[in-house]
Design an enzyme around this catalytic site. Structure first.
Site, PDB file in Angstrom:
ATOM      1  N   LEU A 154       0.837  -1.214   0.000  1.00  0.00           N
ATOM      2  CA  LEU A 154       0.000   0.000   0.000  1.00  0.00           C
ATOM      3  C   LEU A 154       0.865   1.255   0.000  1.00  0.00           C
ATOM      4  O   LEU A 154       2.020   1.240   0.425  1.00  0.00           O
ATOM      5  CB  LEU A 154      -0.962   0.004   1.185  1.00  0.00           C
ATOM      6  CG  LEU A 154      -0.444   0.040   2.626  1.00  0.00           C
ATOM      7  CD1 LEU A 154       0.095   1.406   3.015  1.00  0.00           C
ATOM      8  CD2 LEU A 154      -1.560  -0.347   3.574  1.00  0.00           C
ATOM      9  N   GLU A 156       1.021   5.226   1.274  1.00  0.00           N
ATOM     10  CA  GLU A 156       0.425   6.222   2.163  1.00  0.00           C
ATOM     11  C   GLU A 156      -0.277   7.260   1.293  1.00  0.00           C
ATOM     12  O   GLU A 156       0.207   7.612   0.225  1.00  0.00           O
ATOM     13  CB  GLU A 156       1.502   6.886   3.015  1.00  0.00           C
ATOM     14  CG  GLU A 156       2.035   5.945   4.072  1.00  0.00           C
ATOM     15  CD  GLU A 156       3.248   6.501   4.804  1.00  0.00           C
ATOM     16  OE1 GLU A 156       3.442   7.725   4.806  1.00  0.00           O
ATOM     17  OE2 GLU A 156       4.016   5.698   5.351  1.00  0.00           O
ATOM     18  N   ASN A 209      10.263  -2.332  -4.506  1.00  0.00           N
ATOM     19  CA  ASN A 209      10.585  -0.967  -4.069  1.00  0.00           C
ATOM     20  C   ASN A 209      11.863  -0.457  -4.737  1.00  0.00           C
ATOM     21  O   ASN A 209      11.945   0.709  -5.138  1.00  0.00           O
ATOM     22  CB  ASN A 209      10.729  -0.911  -2.547  1.00  0.00           C
ATOM     23  CG  ASN A 209       9.391  -0.658  -1.881  1.00  0.00           C
ATOM     24  OD1 ASN A 209       8.371  -0.571  -2.553  1.00  0.00           O
ATOM     25  ND2 ASN A 209       9.377  -0.534  -0.566  1.00  0.00           N
ATOM     26  N   PHE A 250       5.624   6.515 -12.063  1.00  0.00           N
ATOM     27  CA  PHE A 250       6.957   6.720 -11.469  1.00  0.00           C
ATOM     28  C   PHE A 250       7.967   7.298 -12.466  1.00  0.00           C
ATOM     29  O   PHE A 250       9.130   6.952 -12.451  1.00  0.00           O
ATOM     30  CB  PHE A 250       7.471   5.408 -10.830  1.00  0.00           C
ATOM     31  CG  PHE A 250       6.815   5.159  -9.509  1.00  0.00           C
ATOM     32  CD1 PHE A 250       7.483   5.426  -8.326  1.00  0.00           C
ATOM     33  CD2 PHE A 250       5.514   4.709  -9.438  1.00  0.00           C
ATOM     34  CE1 PHE A 250       6.860   5.246  -7.105  1.00  0.00           C
ATOM     35  CE2 PHE A 250       4.881   4.525  -8.222  1.00  0.00           C
ATOM     36  CZ  PHE A 250       5.562   4.794  -7.050  1.00  0.00           C
ATOM     37  N   ALA A 253       9.944  13.545 -12.765  1.00  0.00           N
ATOM     38  CA  ALA A 253      11.216  14.089 -12.281  1.00  0.00           C
ATOM     39  C   ALA A 253      10.930  15.043 -11.121  1.00  0.00           C
ATOM     40  O   ALA A 253       9.882  15.683 -11.067  1.00  0.00           O
ATOM     41  CB  ALA A 253      11.922  14.820 -13.409  1.00  0.00           C
ATOM     42  N   CYS A 261       9.737   4.150   3.264  1.00  0.00           N
ATOM     43  CA  CYS A 261      10.051   2.843   2.664  1.00  0.00           C
ATOM     44  C   CYS A 261      11.245   2.860   1.714  1.00  0.00           C
ATOM     45  O   CYS A 261      12.224   2.157   1.959  1.00  0.00           O
ATOM     46  CB  CYS A 261       8.820   2.308   1.942  1.00  0.00           C
ATOM     47  SG  CYS A 261       7.509   1.855   3.086  1.00  0.00           S
ATOM     48  N   LYS A 321       5.436  13.219   0.559  1.00  0.00           N
ATOM     49  CA  LYS A 321       4.598  13.258  -0.644  1.00  0.00           C
ATOM     50  C   LYS A 321       3.223  13.773  -0.228  1.00  0.00           C
ATOM     51  O   LYS A 321       2.941  13.868   0.977  1.00  0.00           O
ATOM     52  CB  LYS A 321       4.515  11.887  -1.305  1.00  0.00           C
ATOM     53  CG  LYS A 321       3.785  10.844  -0.483  1.00  0.00           C
ATOM     54  CD  LYS A 321       3.592   9.598  -1.315  1.00  0.00           C
ATOM     55  CE  LYS A 321       2.806   8.557  -0.571  1.00  0.00           C
ATOM     56  NZ  LYS A 321       2.557   7.361  -1.338  1.00  0.00           N
ATOM     57  N   ARG A 328       9.140  10.896   7.424  1.00  0.00           N
ATOM     58  CA  ARG A 328      10.344  10.073   7.533  1.00  0.00           C
ATOM     59  C   ARG A 328      11.136  10.172   6.221  1.00  0.00           C
ATOM     60  O   ARG A 328      10.591   9.981   5.151  1.00  0.00           O
ATOM     61  CB  ARG A 328       9.972   8.615   7.835  1.00  0.00           C
ATOM     62  CG  ARG A 328       9.491   8.444   9.265  1.00  0.00           C
ATOM     63  CD  ARG A 328       9.050   7.014   9.541  1.00  0.00           C
ATOM     64  NE  ARG A 328       7.724   6.745   9.023  1.00  0.00           N
ATOM     65  CZ  ARG A 328       7.071   5.593   9.239  1.00  0.00           C
ATOM     66  NH1 ARG A 328       7.623   4.629   9.931  1.00  0.00           N
ATOM     67  NH2 ARG A 328       5.860   5.419   8.754  1.00  0.00           N
TER      68      ARG A 328
END
Ligand code: NAD
Length: 440
Positions: A154, A156, A209, A250, A253, A261, A321, A328
């Site tokens: 998932l 956030e 990831n 993704f 830029a 993560c 984001k 974090r």
């Protein structure tokens, strides 16, 4: 209906617990922090996650979700015990398993009948076996149990959507029957389920990831080249993304990836690889490019403003984001640190992470109550997080209120031409400045 225990009520544990309750299960969530547990019992959210509070309250009222600090209240009746505790970075990049090990010991001490231990935390390859060994060692008597690795994907900010509409569910175990029982629990979600061995499931999470972080670092490297050669990376990414083999996700830029993560997981994968004699050059470069992206903000400001000593810089967006309060490894923290080091004064604002930011930054920056307040009298404005409200600002009014009209758009949310028409000295990321193409 299953009896479920979830250990840890952070972004993953709370979403998992509350959503599994909403699917009709009876869920008890265990957390070490009494104040947090007491708050949750009254429907008080410890984190910001859109839509979660409503589902929490609904399931509290229905009596399907409970919160406690006691493993004794949660583990004995559970068919499934989910581990969703934090696995932060250790001092040399390794994943720190102290919370996972503690959870495994507590599960063993309180277990009274066979159950399935489901690991949702992102853990190094081999941790499933480690958990099984810890549980075996601490069980007061022999009770059969199985361990299943069920990595969480998932995001956030859209965690509820992601829980109910996963692209896939990965289940890894040495016990195929246990994996099947967990697949049954998830059946209402109607998504592809991939059953693997334990280690492969653990690796799928790290590889996923690391690949996403690589995609972002790749487009950021292309962006740097675009800047020098006068191309526009936004259009480049669009052109690339239309190719089904590449895909559009993704490829934005910006000032780089951060959060709870990607940084720790890429570091942990590098650590694991190096420890086994591999040379993870690609992953190391992915991290290096990401660090450089933060420095690019400083370099662009220095190119325009010269020495930054005593300059007033406004930061728009502090969370790593949009749609989360999580800070974090947020890029904003690195950028602020770099600017303070140059002697700049910082003003900052974020729509939801101000409380978290105050705890982390104290009085090192001036906190403002709006984007407009940040802009007042500053020498430059830097967009660090692409919150929607920043896209809607009256930029002409913002420009008038600034001391110097310098706009560093770290997330490419504005149209360079429009910003230049308003009178900004505009720098995006990878948008061909220096008068070569989209120059400001
Ligand atoms: P978090 O820090 O928000 O939450 C961890 C929770 O565990 C906290 O509530 C903490 O108090 C609790 N905890 C720690 N030790 C405990 C113990 N012994 N007993 C009971 N509770 C304990 O972490 P998170 O963001 O939810 O992440 C949890 C795991 O999931 C990590 O391994 C992370 O890498 C992974 N993950 C996170 C995300 C994300 O977007 N946050 C996405 C996918 C996977």
């Amino acid at each position: 209906m299953s009896n479920i225990c979830v250990i840890g009520v952070g972004y993953v544990g709370l979403v998992t617990g509350v959503c599994l309750a909403d699917m009709g299960n009876r869920v008890v969530c265990v957390n070490r922090d009494k104040a947090k547990s007491d708050g949750l019992k009254r429907g008080v959210m410890p984190i910001f996650e859109p839509g979660l509070e409503e589902i929490l309250v609904r399931n509290l009222q229905a009596g399907r979700v409970h919160f406690t600090t006691s493993y004794e209240e949660a583990v004995p009746d559970a068919d499934f015990v989910f581990i969703a505790v934090g696995t932060p970075s250790g001092s040399i990049g390794e994943a720190d398993l102290v919370h996972v090990e503690e959870a495994a010991r507590q599960i063993a001490r309180t277990m009274q009948r066979p159950n399935i231990i489901v690991n949702k935390s992102t853990v190094p390859i081999g941790t499933g076996d480690l958990v099984a060994n810890i549980v075996k060692e601490h069980l007061p008597r022999e009770i059969p149990f199985s361990v299943v690795s069920n990595p969480e994907f998932l995001r956030e900010g859209s965690a509820l959507h992601d829980f109910y509409n996963p692209d896939r569910i990965v289940l890894g175990s040495t016990d195929p029957k246990a994996a099947q029982r967990l697949a049954e629990l998830y059946r209402p979600l109607k998504c592809p389920v991939l059953i693997t061995d334990l280690r492969t499931a653990e690796m799928i999470k790290y590889a996923s990831n690391a690949f996403l972080a690589t995609k972002i670092s790749f487009i950021n490297e292309i962006a740097s080249i675009c800047e020098k050669l006068g191309a526009d990376v936004k259009m480049v990414a669009q052109g690339m993304g239309l190719d089904k083999r590449v895909g559009p996700a993704f490829l934005d830029a910006g000032v780089g990836w951060g959060g709870s993560c990607f940084p720790k997981d890429v570091k942990a994968l590098i650590y694991m690889a190096a420890n086994t004699g591999c040379h993870p050059q690609l992953l190391r470069s992915v991290v290096e490019i990401n660090n450089d992206q933060r420095r690019q903000v400083l370099i662009k400001l220095q190119e325009i403003l010269g020495n930054l000593r005593e300059k007033e810089i406004g930061i728009l967006g502090l969370a790593f984001k949009p749609n989360t309060d999580d800070m974090r490894d947020a890029p904003s923290l690195d950028i602020i640190r770099l600017l303070l080091h140059q002697g700049a004064h910082i003003k900052g604002y974020d729509p939801v992470s101000m409380d978290v930011a105050r705890k982390l930054l104290g009085n090192r920056i001036t906190f403002c109550s709006s984007a407009a307040q940040v802009a007042e009298g500053v020498d430059a404005l830097v967009v660090v997080t692409e919150w929607n409200e920043f896209k809607q600002l009256d930029m002409a009014a913002i420009k008038v209120s600034m001391r110097q009209p310098v706009l560093i758009d770290g997330r490419n949310i504005y149209d360079p031409e429009k910003m230049r028409e308003i009178g900004f000295i505009y720098r995006g990321v990878g948008r061909g400045y220096n008068g070569i193409h989209n120059g400001g």
